[in-house]
Design an enzyme around this catalytic site. Sequence first.
Site, PDB file in Angstrom:
ATOM      1  N   GLY A  51       0.830  -1.207   0.000  1.00 13.87           N
ATOM      2  CA  GLY A  51       0.000   0.000   0.000  1.00 13.87           C
ATOM      3  C   GLY A  51       0.862   1.253   0.000  1.00 13.87           C
ATOM      4  N   ARG A  87       1.181  -4.856  -5.722  1.00 10.85           N
ATOM      5  CA  ARG A  87       1.220  -6.121  -4.997  1.00 10.85           C
ATOM      6  C   ARG A  87       1.561  -7.165  -6.047  1.00 10.85           C
ATOM      7  NH1 ARG A  87      -2.624  -3.412  -1.393  1.00 10.85           N
ATOM      8  NH2 ARG A  87      -1.484  -3.403   0.551  1.00 10.85           N
ATOM      9  N   ASP A 136       4.343  -4.939   6.184  1.00 13.78           N
ATOM     10  CA  ASP A 136       4.844  -6.237   6.657  1.00 13.78           C
ATOM     11  C   ASP A 136       5.031  -7.256   5.531  1.00 13.78           C
ATOM     12  OD1 ASP A 136       2.097  -6.440   6.390  1.00 13.78           O
ATOM     13  OD2 ASP A 136       1.859  -7.821   8.072  1.00 13.78           O
ATOM     14  N   THR A 173       3.828   2.466   5.737  1.00 19.86           N
ATOM     15  CA  THR A 173       2.424   2.033   5.708  1.00 19.86           C
ATOM     16  C   THR A 173       1.629   2.962   6.611  1.00 19.86           C
ATOM     17  OG1 THR A 173       0.862   0.356   6.490  1.00 19.86           O
ATOM     18  CG2 THR A 173       3.043   0.254   7.435  1.00 19.86           C
ATOM     19  N   ASP A 220      -0.864   2.170   8.233  1.00 24.84           N
ATOM     20  CA  ASP A 220      -1.551   1.403   9.285  1.00 24.84           C
ATOM     21  C   ASP A 220      -0.862   1.420  10.652  1.00 24.84           C
ATOM     22  OD1 ASP A 220      -3.323   0.741   7.279  1.00 24.84           O
ATOM     23  OD2 ASP A 220      -2.410  -1.202   6.862  1.00 24.84           O
ATOM     24  N   ASP A 236       1.100  -0.762  11.785  1.00 20.78           N
ATOM     25  CA  ASP A 236       0.845  -2.106  12.298  1.00 20.78           C
ATOM     26  C   ASP A 236       2.117  -2.933  12.474  1.00 20.78           C
ATOM     27  OD1 ASP A 236       1.393  -2.331   9.606  1.00 20.78           O
ATOM     28  OD2 ASP A 236      -0.305  -3.621   9.137  1.00 20.78           O
ATOM     29  N   ARG A 262      -6.403  -1.991   8.433  1.00 24.62           N
ATOM     30  CA  ARG A 262      -6.443  -3.459   8.333  1.00 24.62           C
ATOM     31  C   ARG A 262      -6.750  -4.050   9.707  1.00 24.62           C
ATOM     32  NH1 ARG A 262      -2.395  -6.075   4.016  1.00 24.62           N
ATOM     33  NH2 ARG A 262      -0.936  -4.385   4.127  1.00 24.62           N
TER      34      ARG A 262
HETATM   35  P1  ADP Z   1       2.362  -4.408   2.595  1.00 21.44           P
HETATM   36  O1  ADP Z   1       3.817  -4.431   2.294  1.00 21.44           O
HETATM   37  O2  ADP Z   1       1.781  -3.024   2.523  1.00 21.44           O
HETATM   38  O3  ADP Z   1       2.021  -5.155   3.856  1.00 21.44           O
HETATM   39  P2  ADP Z   1       1.427  -6.715   1.053  1.00 21.44           P
HETATM   40  O4  ADP Z   1       1.176  -7.549   2.255  1.00 21.44           O
HETATM   41  O5  ADP Z   1       0.437  -6.764  -0.049  1.00 21.44           O
HETATM   42  O6  ADP Z   1       1.613  -5.150   1.396  1.00 21.44           O
HETATM   43  O7  ADP Z   1       2.855  -7.156   0.475  1.00 21.44           O
HETATM   44  C1  ADP Z   1       3.432  -6.490  -0.627  1.00 21.44           C
HETATM   45  C2  ADP Z   1       4.169  -7.481  -1.486  1.00 21.44           C
HETATM   46  O8  ADP Z   1       5.223  -8.091  -0.723  1.00 21.44           O
HETATM   47  C3  ADP Z   1       3.353  -8.671  -1.992  1.00 21.44           C
HETATM   48  O9  ADP Z   1       2.603  -8.383  -3.133  1.00 21.44           O
HETATM   49  C4  ADP Z   1       4.427  -9.692  -2.287  1.00 21.44           C
HETATM   50  O10 ADP Z   1       5.073  -9.428  -3.509  1.00 21.44           O
HETATM   51  C5  ADP Z   1       5.431  -9.436  -1.176  1.00 21.44           C
HETATM   52  N1  ADP Z   1       5.190 -10.384  -0.070  1.00 21.44           N
HETATM   53  C6  ADP Z   1       4.120 -10.421   0.755  1.00 21.44           C
HETATM   54  N2  ADP Z   1       4.213 -11.444   1.621  1.00 21.44           N
HETATM   55  C7  ADP Z   1       5.357 -12.090   1.318  1.00 21.44           C
HETATM   56  C8  ADP Z   1       6.034 -13.240   1.847  1.00 21.44           C
HETATM   57  N3  ADP Z   1       5.524 -13.941   2.866  1.00 21.44           N
HETATM   58  N4  ADP Z   1       7.203 -13.607   1.277  1.00 21.44           N
HETATM   59  C9  ADP Z   1       7.728 -12.901   0.243  1.00 21.44           C
HETATM   60  N5  ADP Z   1       7.145 -11.820  -0.288  1.00 21.44           N
HETATM   61  C10 ADP Z   1       5.985 -11.402   0.232  1.00 21.44           C
END
Ligand code: ADP
Length: 319
Positions: A11, A72, A103, A125, A127, A129, A171
Site C-alpha cells: 500500500g 502487490r 509487513d 504504511t 496502518d 501495524d 487493516r
Molecule cells: P504491505 O507491504 O503493505 O504489507 P502486502 O502484504 O500486499 O503489502 O505485500 C506487498 C508485497 O510483498 C506482496 O505483493 C508480495 O510481492 C510481497 N510479499 C508479501 N508477503 C510475502 C512473503 N511472505 N514472502 C515474500 N514476499 C511477500
Amino acid sequence: MKRIGVLTSGGDAPGMNAAIRAVVRTAIYHGFEVMGVERGYHGLLDNMMFPMNSRSVSEILQRGGTILKTARCEAFNSEEGIQRAVEVIKSRGIDSMVIIGGDGSFRGARDLDDAGIPTIAIPGTIDNDLGYTDLTIGFDTAITTVMESVSKLRDTSSSHERMFVVEVMGRNCGDIALFAGIISGAEEVIVPEMPFSVKEVAERVNIGVDGGKSHYIILVAEGAVDPYAFTEELEELTKINTRLAVIGHLQRGGSPTATDRLLATRMGARAVEELRIGNSGVAIGLKGNVLTTKSIDEALAVRDRLSMELYRLAEILAR
Ligand code: ADP
C-alpha cells in the site's frame, strides 16, 4: 562503486517519496549509484528500473504517493520469484536493495536478503501495524486526514443532532482509529484488538444524549466490524438519526505532515548508512526519538499491541 536499488511496495503511504529522496541523495553523497525500481516487486521481476540522480528526486519531498509506483505481486512470493529477482538484480549490477513498504514487503525483503542480496527495510504504511517501531511512515499524515474529516463531520453532526459512524483504515490494527479518535474527540473508538458490544455502545450514547450531548462521532476501524451493519443496529437501538461516513482512500493520499517527512528522511538516510557500514537484513525503526535497527525477522516477530494507556485515555475523555 556500490549500486543500490530502491523500491516501494504494498500500500502506498504519504512520505514514501521523502524516503526515496533521502535514499538517493545520501547514496549519491557517499559516491554510490542508485537504481529506482518501478512498481514494487512486480517491476523487479519485469526488470523495470532506471538510474536515479539528485534531480530525479527534486520536488518530491512534499508529494504524497510514490514516484516509483507500487504494486502487490503474487509471483514474487515464491521460490522461483525470488530467484528471478536475484538474477535481475545481479544482471543490472545492483549489489544491495532498500525496500520501503509494510509487513508483506518486509517478508519479501527478508527473502531477498536470505537469497544473498544485502537488503534494508523501511516501514512505509499508514496502518502503523509494525510492533517493532513506534511509528511507520504515512501514519501521521493519515490520522491528520481523519482528524480534518471528522472535524467537518462534527459541524454537521452538531447542527443536525445526528450521529456519525466513521470508518477508517488500518487493516487489523486499531491505531488509526484510536489515535485519530483521541485527537478528534470521538465519543467512541471501535478497534479490532478490543471486544465491544453494539448494545453497550448504544447505552453509552443514550446516557450521553440524556446528559446533553448534541453530537456523536464513532470511529470504527475497518478490521473491527462491518460498518454498515453496525450503523444500522446502532440507529435501531438508539433511535438517533445515524449516518455512516467511509473516509476510504483519502486517508492514503495527501502531502505528508512534518512528522512523516522528518521520519521518512531520517529512515531513508539511515538505510544507506547501514549498507555503507556493511549491515544488511535489518529493518529501520523508531523508538522514542531514536532510530533503531533490528533484523527483519526479529522486527516481524514483535507483536503489534494497541496502547492500553491511549485506549483508556480515549474512554475517559469521551464522557
Ligand atoms: P504491505 O507491504 O503493505 O504489507 P502486502 O502484504 O500486499 O503489502 O505485500 C506487498 C508485497 O510483498 C506482496 O505483493 C508480495 O510481492 C510481497 N510479499 C508479501 N508477503 C510475502 C512473503 N511472505 N514472502 C515474500 N514476499 C511477500
